[in-house]
Design an enzyme around this catalytic site. Structure first.
Site, PDB file in Angstrom:
ATOM      1  N   GLY A 123      46.884   9.690  35.832  1.00 18.86           N
ATOM      2  CA  GLY A 123      46.787  10.864  34.973  1.00 18.86           C
ATOM      3  C   GLY A 123      45.428  11.492  35.081  1.00 18.86           C
ATOM      4  O   GLY A 123      44.625  11.163  35.955  1.00 18.86           O
ATOM      5  N   ALA A 124      45.197  12.390  34.149  1.00 19.70           N
ATOM      6  CA  ALA A 124      43.956  13.141  34.155  1.00 19.70           C
ATOM      7  C   ALA A 124      42.754  12.226  34.052  1.00 19.70           C
ATOM      8  O   ALA A 124      41.694  12.517  34.570  1.00 19.70           O
ATOM      9  CB  ALA A 124      43.972  14.112  32.989  1.00 19.70           C
ATOM     10  N   GLY A 138      42.516   8.782  34.681  1.00 13.69           N
ATOM     11  CA  GLY A 138      42.454   7.526  35.402  1.00 13.69           C
ATOM     12  C   GLY A 138      43.854   6.988  35.618  1.00 13.69           C
ATOM     13  O   GLY A 138      44.845   7.668  35.342  1.00 13.69           O
ATOM     14  N   VAL A 151      47.032   4.413  35.067  1.00 17.68           N
ATOM     15  CA  VAL A 151      47.667   3.680  33.978  1.00 17.68           C
ATOM     16  C   VAL A 151      48.470   2.515  34.567  1.00 17.68           C
ATOM     17  O   VAL A 151      49.250   2.712  35.497  1.00 17.68           O
ATOM     18  CB  VAL A 151      48.608   4.596  33.178  1.00 17.68           C
ATOM     19  CG1 VAL A 151      49.109   3.868  31.938  1.00 17.68           C
ATOM     20  CG2 VAL A 151      47.902   5.875  32.786  1.00 17.68           C
ATOM     21  N   LYS A 174      45.195   2.074  30.264  1.00 17.18           N
ATOM     22  CA  LYS A 174      44.608   3.199  30.977  1.00 17.18           C
ATOM     23  C   LYS A 174      43.179   2.865  31.352  1.00 17.18           C
ATOM     24  O   LYS A 174      42.348   2.576  30.492  1.00 17.18           O
ATOM     25  CB  LYS A 174      44.651   4.429  30.068  1.00 17.18           C
ATOM     26  CG  LYS A 174      44.222   5.698  30.758  1.00 17.18           C
ATOM     27  CD  LYS A 174      44.545   6.915  29.913  1.00 17.18           C
ATOM     28  CE  LYS A 174      46.036   7.155  29.780  1.00 17.18           C
ATOM     29  NZ  LYS A 174      46.417   8.553  29.697  1.00 17.18           N
ATOM     30  N   ASP A 201      46.030  20.016  27.062  1.00 19.95           N
ATOM     31  CA  ASP A 201      46.752  19.740  28.301  1.00 19.95           C
ATOM     32  C   ASP A 201      48.204  19.360  28.017  1.00 19.95           C
ATOM     33  O   ASP A 201      48.710  18.354  28.505  1.00 19.95           O
ATOM     34  CB  ASP A 201      46.027  18.632  29.075  1.00 19.95           C
ATOM     35  CG  ASP A 201      46.401  18.630  30.558  1.00 19.95           C
ATOM     36  OD1 ASP A 201      47.019  19.617  31.016  1.00 19.95           O
ATOM     37  OD2 ASP A 201      46.082  17.638  31.247  1.00 19.95           O
TER      38      ASP A 201
END
Ligand code: NAG
Ligand code: NAG
Ligand code: NAG
Ligand code: NAG
Ligand code: NAG
Ligand code: NAG
Ligand code: NAG
Ligand code: NAG
Ligand code: NAG
Ligand code: NAG
Length: 802
Positions: free
Chosen positions: A523-524, A526, A528, A544, A638
């Site tokens: 994801g944005a 890092g 998961v 995460k 986001d």
């Protein structure tokens, strides 16, 4: 055009020609090269010729290469200008390389040290000998003289008479006139039978935008180049599409070839076999006729790359850069242009905010169509007003003016073209003076707060367009931070200990994930990982791992974590704990069994209408909580289907809230690398100086709601054939009172017209360009649930068609 416009390479001559006379013609193919034969790049002018002496295989020195590298190639032997029709895809062979037909029955290109550089893949079959046939096909033959490998099946960029292209195969253009690396264009005979010219994305080589096609979806097609110089698509029985209408001359009188050139045009050439005529190639036909106009897609870069202007001169495209821009690669002009100056960026004190530093360069008959972010139409909108409009908008790089219309464009510019019939004037915003110097001075004066900006600027000045796109997003994020800081003003929370979330040791989490093995997603912020805590009963978690953390963010991390930890709502993903050990920063969340809304919504079986409606309501409630009900207001920034997760009951749970603040701009930018791709969810104020408020989330929710209504991805929609956006399309359907088109054959939705209409109206309210017109999430929730009436929404944007 002459035979292959450029290079004057020496043509190797036949020393082996005499051998051919001795070779008996046994079966269908000659066997002129037997085991133990070799060719060397050292012995100048040495090559293997076809019996008719029209084609040669051997080494060709690469043009403009001081280190003496060679290309293993096949070329027209009798034509003065080197015309390479096939080449081995390998790194350039150094001087002294040899091509050996070994005693073991393999063909190998060796470098001078005897390392193999290239070998044709014969699937393990051994060859007895090799043959260069009269059509220019070089074959390896087995003991029965049957071909086990042939260059006609290993196409590069050229096709010759006698050669056919089968379904699934491609011709790939070169990178430039002089470079034989893969370039930006491809001719693909698709498995459905259609013959299509595509631009390809670099460096992956994946096909992207089609710009010419035969439309021959016959299911069984071949592209044939026959001996009379006809090129056609056949379905096996008929010629279903003739690329060449009349005979281009029989191959007794003419040399023929067709090639997808580095400029993206597929051209058929011929050349009369007569020394008197100078043995020059001339173009018989080209596809498409006008490539500058043919390539036109919302996200593509056009025939000449980003920020360039394509001009058709003497039936060939030429790529120009606007003033104060220069070629990304001086020797490959169709790769695009980059500005020589720092881009307008909405940064405080940016040159574009100082009107005395701004200048517009005017280009008549020039346009960068599509991909505008704003259009103003009105009787007063003259050239001067158009400049003013672009001045007022810091991200505006170019304005296009025509009559009463002014389109504003942001960087990078795509599909640029100049033609007499383009009745538009392009106004390119550039700095009047060398603002780099000015800017550096101003930085030194107040550099305390701007360390990230320095980085941004230095990269902007010295990097490629693509990095620049990335950096543009970084700047957006930087702006976001400055506003976000104000809004997310935490003062009271002192330590994490005061909340009920746990602190974990890194070792514990490493164990829980089995050494960070199973990736759930990237994801944005890092990667998961899935993990299982050693508690009783065992509990699945999503861990995460935040990447490259802000150095001085120690205190900030604890503060943020405690804010997130205090934020509980049934429509939010819950934070269970965290790890803050050395350089490791991890967050431990509940595990969501049913993945993301993106995979549910755009997957194979779409969720039914009622489920979609329930999910939409849930997301709205979660957002309302973040905006209005939790102790610290949180703007998510986001909202998109990838950030909505689904638990075991398919309850939507918003993830990644409150995180953006934790990371330096550099990481956040990675997440939004492709701002053009995700721009679909971004509210227009991200691109202007307008302040960032909770209304950006309302906008994103509106887009998401439309996606949930139609089960269509706004991103994919924009990349399809439609020139409209999902938003335009929905609004048009709404105006025409054709809402049933939005849900196609979704019976449940069609039988629930009242609710469908209400949801569409709410969504249109949410995506209003003017942020002040958008309702609050509270109002949205009430409207969705039918607690308050929904009034008729205005046109969402001036740019929307009715
Ligand atoms: C190779 O060919 C070039 C031009 O055809 C000629 O000038 C040169 O002498 C030849 N070299 C050898 C070694 O035959
Ligand atoms: C290739 O052939 C040449 C000439 O026969 C020979 O000198 C060379 O050793 C061979 N190279 C290898 C790697 O076998
Ligand atoms: C050369 O080989 C190709 C492919 O096998 C064949 O189609 C063509 O007719 C051959 N040309 C000659 C002159 O034998
Ligand atoms: C070349 O491709 C054609 C068509 O797919 C096939 O029939 C032929 O066997 C191939 N030649 C070799 C040597 O593999
Ligand atoms: C031809 O190009 C298409 C699209 O890029 C690709 O999917 C396909 O694998 C390519 N085929 C070959 C034989 O390289
Ligand atoms: C293509 O040309 C051939 C020969 O001239 C002709 O028989 C055929 O009908 C043409 N096909 C089409 C689709 O025009
Ligand atoms: C620029 O183009 C040339 C060939 O025209 C190529 O060799 C070189 O690698 C390119 N440079 C970059 C930075 O891509
Ligand atoms: C160009 O556009 C202007 C303004 O719309 C119009 O007055 C003019 O006639 C157009 N010229 C051409 C050649 O279409
Ligand atoms: C602008 O100034 C910078 C820094 O002094 C210099 O590196 C750059 O070459 C200048 N650019 C132009 C176009 O003069
Ligand atoms: C822009 O181009 C003009 C003319 O080529 C030149 O004089 C000027 O220095 C350039 N400005 C910058 C900032 O590069």
């Amino acid at each position: 055009m002459g035979c292959m416009a450029s290079s004057n390479l020496p043509i190797l001559q036949a020393l082996f020609a005499s051998l051919l006379l001795l070779t008996p013609k046994v079966f269908s193919f000659d066997c002129s090269r037997t085991k133990g034969s070799s060719l060397s790049s050292l012995e100048a002018n040495l090559s293997w010729l076809s019996p008719n002496q029209e084609f040669a295989i051997g080494f060709q020195k690469l043009p403009n290469d001081n280190e003496n590298h060679f290309l293993l190639a096949i070329w027209f032997h009798n034509i003065p200008e080197t015309t390479i029709v096939w080449f081995a895809h390998t790194k350039p062979a150094p001087k002294g390389s040899t091509l050996n037909l070994t005693d073991e029955g393999t063909l190998v290109l060796y470098d001078p040290q005897g390392n193999s550089l290239w070998e044709p893949s014969t699937g393990g079959a051994k060859s007895m000998c090799a043959s260069m046939n009269d059509s220019g096909n070089f074959m390896l033959l087995d003991g029965d003289k049957n071909p086990i490998w042939e260059t006609f099946n290993e196409t590069t960029d050229t096709i010759l008479p006698g050669q056919t292209l089968n379904m699934g195969s491609n011709l790939t253009a070169r990178y430039s006139r002089e470079s034989y690396a893969n370039g930006r264009f491809q001719l693909h005979l698709q498995p459905d039978g259609n013959l299509v010219l595509y631009t390809v994305t670099m460096p992956t080589g994946a096909a992207r935008d089609a710009y010419w096609a035969t439309g021959t979806m016959t299911g069984n097609s071949k592209l044939v180049f026959n001996e009379n110089g006809n090129i056609y698509v056949t379905d096996g029985t008929r010629w279903v599409y003739n690329l060449t209408k009349n005979d281009a001359g029989s191959s007794q009188d003419f040399y023929h070839m067709a090639r997808i050139d580095y400029d993206g045009v597929f051209r058929q050439y011929h050349c009369r076999k007569s020394k008197a005529c100078g043995l020059k190639w001339s173009v018989v036909k080209r596809f498409p006729e006008d490539i500058c106009s043919a390539i036109l897609t919302e996200v593509g870069s056009g025939a000449c790359g980003y920020n360039s202007i394509c001009v058709e001169i003497n039936e060939e495209p030429d790529c120009l850069c606007p003033e104060n821009y220069s070629y990304l690669n001086e020797s490959a002009k169709n790769q695009g242009c980059r500005p020589n100056f720092e881009l307008p960026s909405c940064r405080l004190n940016g040159w574009e905010s100082n009107l005395e530093l701004v200048e517009f360069v005017e280009y008549t008959n020039t346009d960068w169509p599509l991909d505008d972010y704003d259009l103003q139409i009105g009787s007063g909108v003259d050239l001067q007003t158009c400049k003013q409009l672009c001045l007022n908008y810091c991200f505006c790089t170019v304005a296009i003016h025509n009559g009463n219309s002014c389109w504003k464009k942001k960087y990078p510019l795509s599909n640029g073209r100049r033609k007499p019939n383009v009745n538009r004037t392009a106004l390119v915003k550039v700095p009047k003076v060398n603002v780099t110097q000015l800017y550096l001075v101003s930085l030194r004066q107040n550099n305390k707060d701007q360390s990230t900006t320095v980085l941004i600027v230095s990269i902007l000045l010295g990097s490629s367009v693509f990095i620049n796109i990335v950096m543009t997003s970084a700047i957006l994020i930087a702006i976001y931070f400055s506003y976000h800081k104000k809004l997310l003003n935490i003062s009271s929370v002192s330590s994490v200990a005061s909340t009920n979330i746990r602190s974990y040791a890194y070792k514990e989490l490493e164990q829980a994930t089995g050494g960070f093995k199973q990736i759930l997603g990237k994801g944005a912020f890092g990667t998961v990982y899935k993990g299982v805590l050693a508690s009783y009963p065992k509990r699945f978690v999503a861990i995460k791992k935040l990447e490259k953390f802000e150095k001085e963010g120690e205190k900030e991390f604890k503060t943020e974590v405690s804010v997130i930890g205090q934020t509980h709502h049934k429509n939010l993903v819950r934070l269970l704990g965290y790890c803050d050990e050395g350089e490791h920063r991890l967050l431990v969340y509940e595990y969501m069994t049913n993945g993301s809304l993106a995979s549910l919504l755009f997957g194979i079986t779409r969720p039914d209408w009622n489920q979609r409606v329930q999910i939409a309501f849930g997301i709205a409630r979660g957002l309302m909580y973040l905006h209005e009900e939790c102790s610290t207001q949180i703007i998510h920034c986001d909202i998109k289907p990838q950030n909505i997760l689904l638990d075991e009951f398919y309850t939507p749970r918003i993830s990644d809230f409150g995180l953006a603040k934790l990371l330096v701009a550099e990481q956040t930018r990675v997440a939004r690398t492709n701002i053009r791709g995700t721009v679909g969810y971004f509210a227009p104020e991200w691109f202007s100086r307008a302040s960032i408020t909770v209304k950006v989330d309302v906008y994103s929710f509106g887009v998401l709601l439309l996606e949930m209504i139609c089960c269509k991805s706004s991103i994919a929609f924009g990349m399809g054939d439609q020139e409209q956006t999902l938003m335009d399309w929905v609004y048009a359907c709404y105006c025409k009172k054709k809402l049933d088109e939005l849900v196609e054959n979704d019976e449940d939705a069609r039988n629930d017209m009242k609710k469908l209409e209400r949801l569409v109206m709410v969504a249109i309210w949410c995506i209003q360009e003017d942020a002040s017109l958008r309702p609050s999430m509270k109002k949205v929730t009430q409207m969705l649930e039918g607690v308050v009436d929904v009034s008729v929404p205005p046109r969402p944007s001036i740019y929307c068609s009715t």
